[in-house]
Design a protein around this motif. Structure first.
Motif, PDB file in Angstrom:
ATOM      1  N   ASN A   1       0.562  -1.306   0.234  1.00 26.36           N
ATOM      2  CA  ASN A   1      -0.051   0.151   0.302  1.00 26.36           C
ATOM      3  C   ASN A   1       1.070   1.518   0.269  1.00 26.36           C
ATOM      4  N   GLN A   2       1.833   0.951   0.413  1.00 28.47           N
ATOM      5  CA  GLN A   2       3.487   2.568  -0.453  1.00 28.47           C
ATOM      6  C   GLN A   2       3.315   2.932   1.065  1.00 28.47           C
ATOM      7  N   ARG A   3       2.596   2.817   2.467  1.00 33.48           N
ATOM      8  CA  ARG A   3       2.490   3.268   3.675  1.00 33.48           C
ATOM      9  C   ARG A   3       3.449   2.941   4.064  1.00 33.48           C
ATOM     10  N   PHE A   4       4.531   2.270   3.917  1.00 34.19           N
ATOM     11  CA  PHE A   4       5.884   1.461   5.129  1.00 34.19           C
ATOM     12  C   PHE A   4       6.497   0.983   4.331  1.00 34.19           C
ATOM     13  N   THR A   5       7.877   1.057   4.916  1.00 34.40           N
ATOM     14  CA  THR A   5       9.729   1.780   4.223  1.00 34.40           C
ATOM     15  C   THR A   5       9.903   1.043   5.313  1.00 34.40           C
ATOM     16  N   GLY A   6      11.152   0.815   4.884  1.00 31.40           N
ATOM     17  CA  GLY A   6      12.070  -0.572   6.000  1.00 31.40           C
ATOM     18  C   GLY A   6      13.802  -0.999   5.288  1.00 31.40           C
ATOM     19  N   SER A   7      14.627  -0.567   6.251  1.00 34.36           N
ATOM     20  CA  SER A   7      16.029  -0.854   4.832  1.00 34.36           C
ATOM     21  C   SER A   7      16.968  -1.255   5.411  1.00 34.36           C
ATOM     22  N   VAL A   8      18.398  -1.729   5.565  1.00 34.73           N
ATOM     23  CA  VAL A   8      19.270  -2.423   5.688  1.00 34.73           C
ATOM     24  C   VAL A   8      19.945  -1.780   5.429  1.00 34.73           C
ATOM     25  N   THR A   9      21.713  -0.808   5.940  1.00 41.63           N
ATOM     26  CA  THR A   9      22.374  -0.686   5.119  1.00 41.63           C
ATOM     27  C   THR A   9      23.657  -1.304   5.853  1.00 41.63           C
ATOM     28  N   LEU A  10      24.740  -1.990   4.896  1.00 39.04           N
ATOM     29  CA  LEU A  10      25.813  -2.557   5.918  1.00 39.04           C
ATOM     30  C   LEU A  10      27.089  -1.783   5.111  1.00 39.04           C
ATOM     31  N   VAL A  11      28.106  -1.177   5.593  1.00 39.29           N
ATOM     32  CA  VAL A  11      29.160  -0.157   5.206  1.00 39.29           C
ATOM     33  C   VAL A  11      29.901  -1.405   5.857  1.00 39.29           C
ATOM     34  N   LYS A  12      31.369  -2.293   4.754  1.00 41.06           N
ATOM     35  CA  LYS A  12      32.491  -2.213   5.204  1.00 41.06           C
ATOM     36  C   LYS A  12      33.414  -1.520   5.709  1.00 41.06           C
TER      37      LYS A  12
ATOM     38  N   GLY B   1      39.967  -4.915   5.891  1.00 42.18           N
ATOM     39  CA  GLY B   1      40.032  -5.460   6.816  1.00 42.18           C
ATOM     40  C   GLY B   1      39.319  -6.650   6.122  1.00 42.18           C
ATOM     41  N   TRP B   2      39.794  -7.919   6.793  1.00 41.01           N
ATOM     42  CA  TRP B   2      39.576  -8.956   6.030  1.00 41.01           C
ATOM     43  C   TRP B   2      38.315  -9.463   7.423  1.00 41.01           C
ATOM     44  N   ASN B   3      37.807  -9.047   8.117  1.00 41.80           N
ATOM     45  CA  ASN B   3      36.724  -9.193   8.865  1.00 41.80           C
ATOM     46  C   ASN B   3      35.743  -8.703   9.217  1.00 41.80           C
ATOM     47  N   LEU B   4      34.475  -9.464   9.900  1.00 42.89           N
ATOM     48  CA  LEU B   4      33.135  -9.350   9.561  1.00 42.89           C
ATOM     49  C   LEU B   4      32.890  -8.026  10.230  1.00 42.89           C
ATOM     50  N   ASN B   5      33.536  -6.862   9.609  1.00 40.10           N
ATOM     51  CA  ASN B   5      32.958  -5.191  10.503  1.00 40.10           C
ATOM     52  C   ASN B   5      32.546  -4.517   9.489  1.00 40.10           C
ATOM     53  N   TYR B   6      31.675  -4.757   9.658  1.00 42.45           N
ATOM     54  CA  TYR B   6      30.163  -3.729   9.695  1.00 42.45           C
ATOM     55  C   TYR B   6      29.813  -2.612  10.260  1.00 42.45           C
ATOM     56  N   ASN B   7      29.332  -1.281   9.802  1.00 40.72           N
ATOM     57  CA  ASN B   7      28.670  -0.446  10.285  1.00 40.72           C
ATOM     58  C   ASN B   7      26.840  -0.713   9.696  1.00 40.72           C
ATOM     59  N   THR B   8      26.468  -0.770  10.483  1.00 41.56           N
ATOM     60  CA  THR B   8      25.078  -1.111  10.579  1.00 41.56           C
ATOM     61  C   THR B   8      23.983   0.366  10.405  1.00 41.56           C
ATOM     62  N   ILE B   9      22.917   0.423   9.375  1.00 39.11           N
ATOM     63  CA  ILE B   9      21.966   1.286   9.545  1.00 39.11           C
ATOM     64  C   ILE B   9      20.463   0.884   9.172  1.00 39.11           C
ATOM     65  N   VAL B  10      19.913   0.614   9.948  1.00 40.90           N
ATOM     66  CA  VAL B  10      18.501  -0.192  10.007  1.00 40.90           C
ATOM     67  C   VAL B  10      17.547   1.406  10.175  1.00 40.90           C
ATOM     68  N   GLU B  11      16.723   1.114   9.362  1.00 42.51           N
ATOM     69  CA  GLU B  11      15.730   3.073   9.168  1.00 42.51           C
ATOM     70  C   GLU B  11      13.910   1.920   8.843  1.00 42.51           C
ATOM     71  N   LEU B  12      13.137   2.343   9.536  1.00 39.66           N
ATOM     72  CA  LEU B  12      12.225   1.771   9.324  1.00 39.66           C
ATOM     73  C   LEU B  12      11.415   3.595   8.699  1.00 39.66           C
ATOM     74  N   ALA B  13      10.248   3.296   7.902  1.00 40.45           N
ATOM     75  CA  ALA B  13       9.597   5.008   8.134  1.00 40.45           C
ATOM     76  C   ALA B  13       7.884   4.137   8.032  1.00 40.45           C
ATOM     77  N   TYR B  14       7.039   5.250   8.150  1.00 39.53           N
ATOM     78  CA  TYR B  14       5.125   4.832   8.044  1.00 39.53           C
ATOM     79  C   TYR B  14       5.046   6.264   7.242  1.00 39.53           C
ATOM     80  N   ARG B  15       4.789   6.343   6.444  1.00 47.28           N
ATOM     81  CA  ARG B  15       4.078   7.623   5.713  1.00 47.28           C
ATOM     82  C   ARG B  15       2.390   7.816   6.455  1.00 47.28           C
TER      83      ARG B  15
END
Length: 277
Positions: A204-215, A218-232
């Motif tokens: 219905n185009q009202r709810f948006t969710g996203s996940v972004t990982l910034v590496k 280095g070879w480790n699994l070291n990520y900056n994580t951004i989680v965003e939720l939006a409701y129109r």
């Protein structure tokens, strides 16, 4: 002034039924008509999300120093129609991100990050359907300070947004860094070397969710994580209730090498259809 600018951008870029480049119903449109729709879009518009939020750290006692306002203004200006080679478009981009300690005396804006850029965007079509875009850009980011608090770097970037369907978009961006400040020579260890993520929109185009990982480097699994939720609030408007969670390093330039786990809520104004990251 920045809040006023957000309001102006919101009014300018509110959804318009006759200007969408992909129909909500998912109907097939031929490639030529899609290119014409691209050409008819307003030259000035939103680039990334424009938001105004307030929040505090997770796992720490909230104080006047670590609880703050974070807001972002992000716009683009198209300089050409689809007359460049390979039907590409030339854009100017500008994003400004600000951290504002409104609980402290004199309400200082502690970190202002300026991010101008110029880029070539190529819309992607498969079987007469618009499936996303590629953008090659040169961008600069700095905090406008001098002396020991100066932070700056440049990036030659390649970004891709691909629509899996009309409710799901995956995105990625990689860059070649050009670091021109001795005060942040190790910035890749904290602010990363590439990013990837996905964004979902409800039927219905009202709810948006996203996940972004910034590496981070280095070879480790070291990520900056951004989680965003939006409701129109209303389908006819372009303002959303917004929640953003940031976990990692590099949220701002001044303290790029300090860990932050921050939860913020506020209002966001989004570009048409899907956001850029």
């Amino acid at each position: 002034m920045t809040v006023i600018l957000i309001a102006i951008v919101s009014a300018w870029c509110a959804p318009q039924s006759g200007a969408q480049i992909m129909s909500v119903s998912g109907e097939t449109i031929n490639t030529d008509s899609l290119r014409r729709d691209f050409d008819r879009q307003p030259d000035f518009g939103l680039y990334k999300d424009n938001y105004f939020t307030f929040g505090m750290p997770i796992g720490q006692k909230p104080t006047r120093e670590n609880s703050n306002v974070k807001f972002q203004v992000s716009i683009s200006q198209r300089l050409t129609r689809s007359t460049l080679p390979w039907n590409t478009y030339l854009f100017l981009f500008y994003t400004q991100k600000v951290f504002w300690n409104v609980l402290q005396e004199s309400l200082p804006m502690t970190d202002l990050n300026f991010n101008p850029g110029v880029g070539i965007t190529k819309p992607l079509f498969v079987k007469d359907r618009y499936i996303g875009k590629l953008t090659f850009m040169i961008e600069h980011e700095s905090n406008g300070r001098d002396g020991e608090e100066s932070r700056s770097w440049n990036k030659v970037s390649l970004a891709a947004n691909i629509f899996v369907d009309k409710q799901l978009m995956v995105h990625g961006k990689a860059w070649i860094p050009i670091i021109d400040s001795s005060n942040n020579s190790d910035i890749l260890d904290y602010s990363g070397i590439y990013q990837m993520g996905l964004q979902m929109i409800s039927q219905n185009q009202r709810f948006t969710g996203s996940v972004t990982l910034v590496k981070r480097r280095g070879w480790n699994l070291n990520y900056n994580t951004i989680v965003e939720l939006a409701y129109r609030f209303n389908r006819r408007d372009n303002q959303y209730f917004f929640l953003q969670y940031y976990n990692g390093y590099g949220e701002g330039l001044l303290d790029y090498n300090k860990f932050h786990s921050q939860l913020r809520v506020g209002i966001v104004i989004k570009p048409r259809f899907f956001s850029d990251y």
